[in-house]
Design a protein around this motif. Structure first.
Motif, PDB file in Angstrom:
ATOM      1  N   GLY A 194       0.796  -1.225   0.000  1.00  0.00           N
ATOM      2  CA  GLY A 194       0.000   0.000   0.000  1.00  0.00           C
ATOM      3  C   GLY A 194       0.820   1.263   0.000  1.00  0.00           C
ATOM      4  O   GLY A 194       0.290   2.349  -0.219  1.00  0.00           O
ATOM      5  N   GLY A 195       2.121   1.137   0.258  1.00  0.00           N
ATOM      6  CA  GLY A 195       3.008   2.293   0.175  1.00  0.00           C
ATOM      7  C   GLY A 195       3.022   3.206   1.372  1.00  0.00           C
ATOM      8  O   GLY A 195       3.775   4.181   1.397  1.00  0.00           O
ATOM      9  N   SER A 196       2.211   2.941   2.391  1.00  0.00           N
ATOM     10  CA  SER A 196       2.151   3.840   3.537  1.00  0.00           C
ATOM     11  C   SER A 196       1.957   3.069   4.834  1.00  0.00           C
ATOM     12  O   SER A 196       1.072   2.211   4.932  1.00  0.00           O
ATOM     13  N   VAL A 197       2.776   3.387   5.830  1.00  0.00           N
ATOM     14  CA  VAL A 197       2.626   2.792   7.162  1.00  0.00           C
ATOM     15  C   VAL A 197       1.499   3.487   7.913  1.00  0.00           C
ATOM     16  O   VAL A 197       0.708   2.847   8.610  1.00  0.00           O
ATOM     17  N   ALA A 198       1.393   4.804   7.748  1.00  0.00           N
ATOM     18  CA  ALA A 198       0.371   5.567   8.466  1.00  0.00           C
ATOM     19  C   ALA A 198      -1.041   5.127   8.091  1.00  0.00           C
ATOM     20  O   ALA A 198      -1.956   5.169   8.915  1.00  0.00           O
ATOM     21  N   ALA A 199      -1.226   4.672   6.838  1.00  0.00           N
ATOM     22  CA  ALA A 199      -2.555   4.268   6.385  1.00  0.00           C
ATOM     23  C   ALA A 199      -3.074   3.049   7.141  1.00  0.00           C
ATOM     24  O   ALA A 199      -4.291   2.819   7.194  1.00  0.00           O
ATOM     25  N   ARG A 200      -2.178   2.286   7.735  1.00  0.00           N
ATOM     26  CA  ARG A 200      -2.595   1.096   8.476  1.00  0.00           C
ATOM     27  C   ARG A 200      -3.303   1.447   9.781  1.00  0.00           C
ATOM     28  O   ARG A 200      -4.006   0.614  10.357  1.00  0.00           O
ATOM     29  N   ALA A 201      -3.105   2.671  10.251  1.00  0.00           N
ATOM     30  CA  ALA A 201      -3.657   3.058  11.551  1.00  0.00           C
ATOM     31  C   ALA A 201      -5.168   2.889  11.605  1.00  0.00           C
ATOM     32  O   ALA A 201      -5.729   2.499  12.637  1.00  0.00           O
ATOM     33  N   GLU A 202      -5.835   3.164  10.505  1.00  0.00           N
ATOM     34  CA  GLU A 202      -7.301   3.085  10.482  1.00  0.00           C
ATOM     35  C   GLU A 202      -7.785   1.694  10.851  1.00  0.00           C
ATOM     36  O   GLU A 202      -8.806   1.536  11.531  1.00  0.00           O
ATOM     37  N   GLY A 203      -7.040   0.689  10.416  1.00  0.00           N
ATOM     38  CA  GLY A 203      -7.438  -0.684  10.732  1.00  0.00           C
ATOM     39  C   GLY A 203      -7.310  -1.025  12.201  1.00  0.00           C
ATOM     40  O   GLY A 203      -7.898  -2.011  12.660  1.00  0.00           O
ATOM     41  N   TYR A 204      -6.561  -0.234  12.922  1.00  0.00           N
ATOM     42  CA  TYR A 204      -6.392  -0.468  14.360  1.00  0.00           C
ATOM     43  C   TYR A 204      -7.199   0.525  15.191  1.00  0.00           C
ATOM     44  O   TYR A 204      -7.039   0.600  16.414  1.00  0.00           O
ATOM     45  N   GLY A 205      -8.038   1.306  14.512  1.00  0.00           N
ATOM     46  CA  GLY A 205      -8.909   2.226  15.232  1.00  0.00           C
ATOM     47  C   GLY A 205      -8.194   3.426  15.816  1.00  0.00           C
ATOM     48  O   GLY A 205      -8.598   3.954  16.858  1.00  0.00           O
ATOM     49  N   MET A 206      -7.132   3.894  15.151  1.00  0.00           N
ATOM     50  CA  MET A 206      -6.399   5.048  15.670  1.00  0.00           C
ATOM     51  C   MET A 206      -6.071   6.013  14.549  1.00  0.00           C
ATOM     52  O   MET A 206      -6.206   5.691  13.365  1.00  0.00           O
ATOM     53  N   ALA A 207      -5.651   7.202  14.926  1.00  0.00           N
ATOM     54  CA  ALA A 207      -5.290   8.223  13.945  1.00  0.00           C
ATOM     55  C   ALA A 207      -3.970   7.863  13.269  1.00  0.00           C
ATOM     56  O   ALA A 207      -3.077   7.287  13.881  1.00  0.00           O
ATOM     57  N   GLY A 208      -3.852   8.205  11.998  1.00  0.00           N
ATOM     58  CA  GLY A 208      -2.624   7.994  11.245  1.00  0.00           C
ATOM     59  C   GLY A 208      -2.246   9.260  10.507  1.00  0.00           C
ATOM     60  O   GLY A 208      -3.099   9.900   9.878  1.00  0.00           O
ATOM     61  N   VAL A 209      -0.970   9.647  10.593  1.00  0.00           N
ATOM     62  CA  VAL A 209      -0.509  10.896   9.983  1.00  0.00           C
ATOM     63  C   VAL A 209       0.748  10.629   9.165  1.00  0.00           C
ATOM     64  O   VAL A 209       1.699  10.025   9.656  1.00  0.00           O
ATOM     65  N   LEU A 210       0.744  11.072   7.907  1.00  0.00           N
ATOM     66  CA  LEU A 210       1.934  11.015   7.067  1.00  0.00           C
ATOM     67  C   LEU A 210       2.509  12.420   6.999  1.00  0.00           C
ATOM     68  O   LEU A 210       1.835  13.362   6.604  1.00  0.00           O
TER      69      LEU A 210
END
Length: 345
Positions: A194-210
């Motif tokens: 997917g090219g982004s580590v921050a995008a995974r945050a949504e799957g864990y129910g938390m905020a993600g920021v790039l």
């Protein structure tokens, strides 16, 4: 999918920060840069068995560590967070002595500094940070844990399990991924789906920021917001600071075998220290004379730390047998006696 390009169009944002803060950020980054150069020289001279450079990642480290409160938060670093340690106020001779392999965890006080020992296990600091954060909430404290890890570590199971656990228990953790484009010799596109580590945050129910990891102002602001959220009970955040490892992975690495040096040179053109320097002058936070003074002071401090590390006495060998168990075992006592007999011969 390729890694997203850094935001900010090559600029560093400091307008929202006070002049005093930007000067402190610059001082820490400048000192870290000079100390990094001294550390590489110490390795080449045989003082350090090995060393991992932080050059090019100073903004990601100093910006994030400076947004924490050393009196109540706790940092869990990997093996590349020298600039974070410096910005956080860790006693640097003791910290850097870790690279001499004199003693497990260095010669500084981990608990007093609230900055964990160097952790060379890939992804290792992340579950430790989550465990500490859950314990902090159970005891009624308001501290926040900072978990540092790299893009390569983001593929480790420990990191995924830790994020899920933190999301479920609303743990006060900031997951700070320094995405420096290379998991040693493996590029992002071959190990980050997917090219982004921050995008995974949504799957864990938390905020993600790039965020642009070479923009110290952007990193500081993103971290400060995440810390405030965690402290208020809003749960964890994943911050992906997009930066680049311009030097080899370590002093034993040859990046010419696996990456295009033109890419590294392009990123050298986005040097976070030079970007901050230019932004401070443009914003009126400092002038060239002010920064020249800071440069001289930083170089002097780096030299003092270098000399202190090189001259640090080795701990007594009997220390090998302390802190192994809470109560010494019969076998450990036997080994200690054998060691003493051999030393006294």
């Amino acid at each position: 999918m390729p890694t997203p390009e850094p935001t900010g169009q090559g600029a560093t944002t400091v307008e929202h920060l006070s002049p005093a803060l930007t000067r402190e950020l610059y001082r820490a980054m400048r000192t870290a840069r000079d100390l990094d150069t001294e550390a590489i020289a110490l390795q080449r001279q045989g003082v350090f068995p090995a060393y991992v450079s932080v050059r090019g990642q100073e903004a990601a480290q100093v910006g994030s560590a400076s947004a924490l409160d050393p009196t109540r938060d706790f940092v869990f670093p990997t093996y590349r967070e020298m600039a974070s340690a410096l910005a956080y106020g860790v006693e640097m001779v003791g910290y850097m002595a870790t690279h001499r392999a004199l003693w497990h965890g260095g010669l500084y006080d981990v608990m007093e500094s609230r900055f964990g020992a160097i952790n060379a296990v890939v992804g290792g600091p992340v579950p430790h940070a989550v465990g500490w954060a859950v314990g902090e909430r159970l005891r009624g404290g308001d501290g926040v844990a900072m978990a540092y890890f790299g893009d390569g570590a983001s593929s480790e199971g420990d990191v995924h399990e830790s994020m899920n656990f933190a999301g479920v228990f609303t743990a006060p953790v900031v997951f700070l991924c320094q995405n420096n484009q290379w998991a040693l010799s493996v590029p992002n596109e071959r190990q980050v789906a997917g090219g982004s580590v921050a995008a995974r945050a949504e799957g864990y129910g938390m905020a993600g920021v790039l965020v642009d990891g070479n923009d110290v102002g952007a990193v500081y602001s993103a971290t400060a917001e995440a810390v405030e959220r965690a402290r208020a009970g809003g749960g964890p955040t994943v911050i992906e600071a997009l930066t680049y490892r311009v030097e080899p992975h370590s002093t034993s690495d040859d990046p010419g075998r696996y990456r295009d040096q033109a890419e590294a040179e392009r990123w050298r053109g986005r040097d976070p220290l030079e970007l901050l320097r230019a932004a401070m002058i443009e914003a009126g936070h400092a002038d060239a004379t002010d920064l020249a003074t800071v440069d001289a002071e930083a170089a002097k401090r780096a030299e003092e730390i270098r000399d202190g590390v090189a001259e640090a006495p080795e701990p007594d060998g009997s220390a090998l047998f302390t802190h192994v168990f809470r109560e010494t075992t019969e076998e450990l006592a036997r080994q200690h006696r054998t060691w003493q007999e051999e030393v006294e011969l």
